[in-house]
Design a protein around this motif. Sequence first.
Motif, short mmCIF file in Angstrom:
data_model
loop_
_atom_site.label_atom_id
_atom_site.label_comp_id
_atom_site.label_asym_id
_atom_site.label_seq_id
_atom_site.Cartn_x
_atom_site.Cartn_y
_atom_site.Cartn_z
N GLY A 12 0.86 -1.19 0.00
CA GLY A 12 0.00 0.00 0.00
C GLY A 12 0.90 1.23 0.00
O GLY A 12 2.12 1.13 -0.19
N LEU A 13 0.31 2.40 0.24
CA LEU A 13 1.11 3.62 0.15
C LEU A 13 2.25 3.65 1.17
O LEU A 13 3.33 4.17 0.89
N ALA A 14 2.03 3.08 2.36
CA ALA A 14 3.09 3.10 3.38
C ALA A 14 4.27 2.24 2.92
O ALA A 14 5.43 2.68 2.96
N THR A 65 6.16 15.31 1.65
CA THR A 65 5.23 14.33 1.08
C THR A 65 4.38 14.95 -0.04
O THR A 65 4.08 14.28 -1.03
N THR A 66 4.04 16.22 0.12
CA THR A 66 3.28 16.90 -0.95
C THR A 66 4.10 16.87 -2.24
O THR A 66 3.59 16.53 -3.31
N LYS A 67 5.38 17.19 -2.14
CA LYS A 67 6.24 17.23 -3.33
C LYS A 67 6.36 15.83 -3.95
O LYS A 67 6.22 15.65 -5.15
N LEU A 68 6.60 14.84 -3.09
CA LEU A 68 6.75 13.47 -3.59
C LEU A 68 5.49 13.03 -4.34
O LEU A 68 5.56 12.46 -5.44
N ILE A 69 4.33 13.33 -3.76
CA ILE A 69 3.06 12.89 -4.35
C ILE A 69 2.77 13.64 -5.65
O ILE A 69 2.45 13.03 -6.68
N LEU A 70 2.92 14.98 -5.61
CA LEU A 70 2.61 15.76 -6.82
C LEU A 70 3.62 15.47 -7.93
O LEU A 70 3.24 15.39 -9.10
N ASP A 71 4.89 15.28 -7.58
CA ASP A 71 5.89 14.94 -8.60
C ASP A 71 5.56 13.59 -9.24
O ASP A 71 5.68 13.41 -10.45
N ILE A 405 3.86 0.34 10.64
CA ILE A 405 3.47 1.70 10.23
C ILE A 405 2.24 1.67 9.33
O ILE A 405 1.76 0.61 8.93
N GLY A 406 1.77 2.87 8.96
CA GLY A 406 0.61 2.99 8.08
C GLY A 406 -0.65 3.03 8.92
O GLY A 406 -0.64 2.88 10.14
N ARG A 407 -1.77 3.21 8.26
CA ARG A 407 -3.04 3.37 8.98
C ARG A 407 -3.34 2.15 9.85
O ARG A 407 -3.77 2.29 10.98
N GLU A 418 -0.28 10.55 5.46
CA GLU A 418 0.41 10.12 6.69
C GLU A 418 1.07 8.75 6.49
O GLU A 418 2.15 8.49 7.01
N SER A 419 0.42 7.86 5.73
CA SER A 419 1.05 6.56 5.43
C SER A 419 2.33 6.77 4.63
O SER A 419 3.34 6.11 4.87
N VAL A 420 2.28 7.71 3.67
CA VAL A 420 3.48 8.01 2.87
C VAL A 420 4.59 8.54 3.80
O VAL A 420 5.74 8.09 3.75
N LYS A 421 4.21 9.45 4.68
CA LYS A 421 5.19 10.05 5.60
C LYS A 421 5.82 8.97 6.50
O LYS A 421 7.04 8.95 6.71
N GLU A 422 4.99 8.08 7.00
CA GLU A 422 5.51 7.04 7.90
C GLU A 422 6.43 6.07 7.16
O GLU A 422 7.40 5.56 7.71
N GLY A 423 6.10 5.79 5.88
CA GLY A 423 6.98 4.92 5.07
C GLY A 423 8.35 5.54 4.90
O GLY A 423 9.39 4.90 5.09
N LEU A 424 8.36 6.84 4.54
CA LEU A 424 9.65 7.53 4.35
C LEU A 424 10.43 7.57 5.66
O LEU A 424 11.65 7.37 5.68
N SER A 425 9.70 7.81 6.75
CA SER A 425 10.36 7.97 8.04
C SER A 425 10.97 6.64 8.53
O SER A 425 12.12 6.61 9.00
#
Length: 434
Positions: A12-14, A65-71, A405-407, A418-425
């Motif tokens: 998933g996204l995480a 995370t905004t940049k990662l997602i929009l890019d 991590i993740g939801r 938040e799942s994306v953020k937790e994966g990166l972290s």
Amino acid sequence: MLKTDVLIIGGGLAGLSAGLALEGKRDYLIAERENRPGGLAATIKKGGYHFDYSGHLLHLRWPETTKLILDALKGNVRRIKRDARVYAHGRWTQYPFQANLVGMPDKVKAECVSGFLKAWRLEGTAAENGGEVFTRWTRRVFGDGISRHFMLPYNAKLWQYPLSRLTTEWCAPFVPVPKPEDVIAGAYGTGQTALGYNAVFHYPREGGIGALPNAFARRLRGLRLGLEVESVDLGNGVAMVRHFGPVHFKRLINTSPLPSLVAMSEDAPAEVRRAAARLRHNSVYVLNLGVSRAATPMHWGYFPGKEFPFYRAGIATNFSPALAPRGRSAFYIETAVSGGALDLASAQAGILRGLTACGLIRSVRQAEESLWMKIPCAYVVYNRERAEALPRIFSWLKARKAFSIGRYGSWKYSFMEESVKEGLSAAGDILRGR
Ligand SMILES: Cc1cc2nc3c(=O)[nH]c(=O)nc-3n(C[C@H](O)[C@H](O)[C@H](O)COP(=O)(O)OP(=O)(O)OC[C@H]3O[C@@H](n4cnc5c(N)ncnc54)[C@H](O)[C@@H]3O)c2cc1C
């Protein structure tokens, strides 16, 4: 026998985001049991329609995370101002209910406004208090009227759990608390539609929300679909993967539901198993409908009334017309259950009656396509047992240097970013040797 530095359970996204942060820097394997990436952020195609697991809108708050997602979406994205409404007492008003009472009958409006002002006078503050139960919190913050006409019936339908035992740590970002002047203006003036975390959102122009995990997945060399992790031995760093065999790992990032991780961990102590057994969640059934063009521009609506079996219904083509063939609309309708199965045929009939009654469709004959999706673990229940269980489970995982991590891995009410953020972290911590 396969060896990897980092085993990630779930694509998933995480899990995908953790893979993105490790790509080219550390050997990793993402084991995803489905034959597609994305988890709950996947999109399914049927009969010319694209259906998500209910509305999955991007609420972007953090720069990285905004940049990662929009890019990743490379221009395949729109920024949209929310048009959400509430259907109560046989009429529509704007969301959030508490700041848009203007659409309600006079008696309801008066009861809600006077109740809010009384609560405000008594408490003097609407500050969130995580230790309180929902029934007390909503009356303290919103007063009796708003609680009776929206907060209590709507949340009872959503959570499918006694609200007198539901704690309120989740409320702060998700339930907007207006000031007295907003409530009064919302009842007797213009209303206040910009309140809340989702007043503006992003969504892909094409391909549904699945466009995002698909874009992430294209950059990942370590993603393996159709691989289900069946058991884990954290002490020895070995996982058993169905139809594949053992995978040896140095570090683990789990994104599957926390109780599942504990259940499949061979070396989980009895105390941790007991704690995990106390965690609760609801399930959500999403009925996706393809209908001949809907007449409203609204994105989604909330339904507190008992006469509607569902708590929310949305029209995805109003935020992405490409989700349906020309002249058609894609609806999603969400019904929650506490356990057990929904009788899909009678639920579908009840939903179509409800959509007709509130005017979202003119006739049940407009529905020409349908797809049920089940989300077995949808909203994790916040209760005293959760507050007691999580520290025990996470201190055991920390001692094993494993991340969950993740939801659902972290067992909370959170959203995609938040799942994306937790994966990166989590991946960042592993790269830094933590
Ligand atoms: C009804 C509903 C509406 C929502 N709406 C929004 C919204 O509008 N906006 C928003 O931002 N968020 C929304 N969310 C939340 C959003 O879905 C999640 O925050 C996010 O998608 C979770 O991603 P994840 O990777 O943490 O978990 P998941 O998406 O659950 O991914 C976990 C993955 O692990 C895999 N897996 C599980 N067990 C195993 C195993 N043993 N072996 C291998 N693979 C395994 C699963 O197949 C899955 O792909 C909504 C959620 C629900 C339930």
